[in-house]
Scaffold this active site. Structure first.
Site, PDB file in Angstrom:
ATOM      1  N   GLY A  13       0.819  -1.211   0.000  1.00 49.46           N
ATOM      2  CA  GLY A  13       0.000   0.000   0.000  1.00 49.46           C
ATOM      3  C   GLY A  13       0.847   1.253   0.000  1.00 49.46           C
ATOM      4  O   GLY A  13       0.570   2.226  -0.710  1.00 49.46           O
ATOM      5  N   TYR A  14       1.907   1.224   0.790  1.00 47.90           N
ATOM      6  CA  TYR A  14       2.811   2.363   0.892  1.00 47.90           C
ATOM      7  C   TYR A  14       3.610   2.551  -0.396  1.00 47.90           C
ATOM      8  O   TYR A  14       3.689   3.664  -0.939  1.00 47.90           O
ATOM      9  CB  TYR A  14       3.755   2.136   2.082  1.00 47.90           C
ATOM     10  CG  TYR A  14       4.729   3.246   2.349  1.00 47.90           C
ATOM     11  CD1 TYR A  14       4.312   4.434   2.943  1.00 47.90           C
ATOM     12  CD2 TYR A  14       6.085   3.104   2.052  1.00 47.90           C
ATOM     13  CE1 TYR A  14       5.217   5.448   3.221  1.00 47.90           C
ATOM     14  CE2 TYR A  14       6.998   4.104   2.330  1.00 47.90           C
ATOM     15  CZ  TYR A  14       6.554   5.279   2.917  1.00 47.90           C
ATOM     16  OH  TYR A  14       7.446   6.291   3.188  1.00 47.90           O
TER      17      TYR A  14
END
Length: 266
Positions: free
Chosen positions: A166-167
């Protein structure tokens, strides 16, 4: 443990004096270093954070500056509230001509742990607010004759770091966002760049992940054989925000001691 970085004789940028600067996530870590460095340049600095205690403590610490920084409590995931806070700052201090989209969270997570809600939150914390902060400040920046927007990236996506999908997806998207908006806003004399840190020692990293083995691993991969701290990132941001960088836009400016270069090639 890591070797010491060389002592820095830092530059002063006259063009930053009295300039209105807004920094998201400015209460701690890289964000707090950004606030401190811009305040030291006599800029009019405002910053947001969700941590009220950290934000107020930083304001108290810098209270003797030429311009005492302004702190607003704001969750960047609340786009309407965040844009309202930006407009209030502009009405109080003047048009924001330096915007640093710094707020983010690099919490580790595996593919199997991921849920739609967790994914959406990752993008909201690490990407979405960049776009809507720029949307809010760009008209005032243009009316003031231009400005500098700095989107905080990360070499984690360049290195293909596991357990951060996600990051890393958010941080990869910041490169595309910055290049697109550099083109879209360039005729208004607004520069848009991504500032891309490598392995930066912060209080959060120190508490959660740093140990001698991790230090050794980063130093082995880096070209420069000392760990970087938040000041290395902040000093680069000063340059990108200043008139000295008036020919730079649409770029990924990497501050990683050569970490991504060695990791990709080796």
């Amino acid at each position: 443990m890591s070797e010491m970085a060389p002592r820095v004789n830092a530059a002063t940028f006259p063009s930053l004096r009295d300039r209105v600067v807004f920094i998201s996530g400015g209460g701690s870590g890289i964000g707090a270093a950004l606030v401190e460095h811009f305040v030291a340049q006599h800029a009019k600095v405002a910053f947001s954070d969700i941590d009220q205690a950290a934000g107020e403590a930083l304001v108290t610490r810098l209270a003797g500056a030429t311009h005492k920084p302004t702190f607003v409590i704001s969750d960047v995931r609340d786009i309407a509230g965040y844009q309202a806070a930006l407009k209030t700052i502009a009405a109080t201090l003047g048009p924001i001509t330096v915007l640093i989209n710094n707020a983010g969270n690099d919490q580790r997570h595996s593919l199997q742990e991921l849920t739609p809600d967790y994914w959406d939150n990752c993008l909201a914390v690490n990407l979405k607010h960049h776009v809507f902060a720029i949307q809010a400040v760009a008209p005032g920046m243009a009316a003031s004759g231009g400005g500098s927007i700095i989107n905080m990236g990360s070499v984690s996506w360049m290195r293909g770091r596991a357990n951060l999908i996600g990051y890393t997806t958010s941080k990869a998207a910041i490169s595309g966002l910055s290049r697109t908006l550099a083109r879209e806003l360039g005729d208004k004399n607004i520069r848009v760049n991504a500032l891309v840190p490598g392995a930066i020692v912060t209080d959060r990293q120190q508490a959660l992940w740093r140990d001698p083995a991790t230090d050794r691993q980063f130093l082995d991969f880096q070209c420069l054989k000392y760990r970087l701290d938040a000041g290395h990132v902040a000093r680069t941001a000063l340059f990108l925000a200043s008139d000295d960088a008036d020919g730079i836009t649409g770029q990924n400016i990497i501050v990683d001691a050569g970490l991504a270069q060695v990791s990709v090639s080796g």
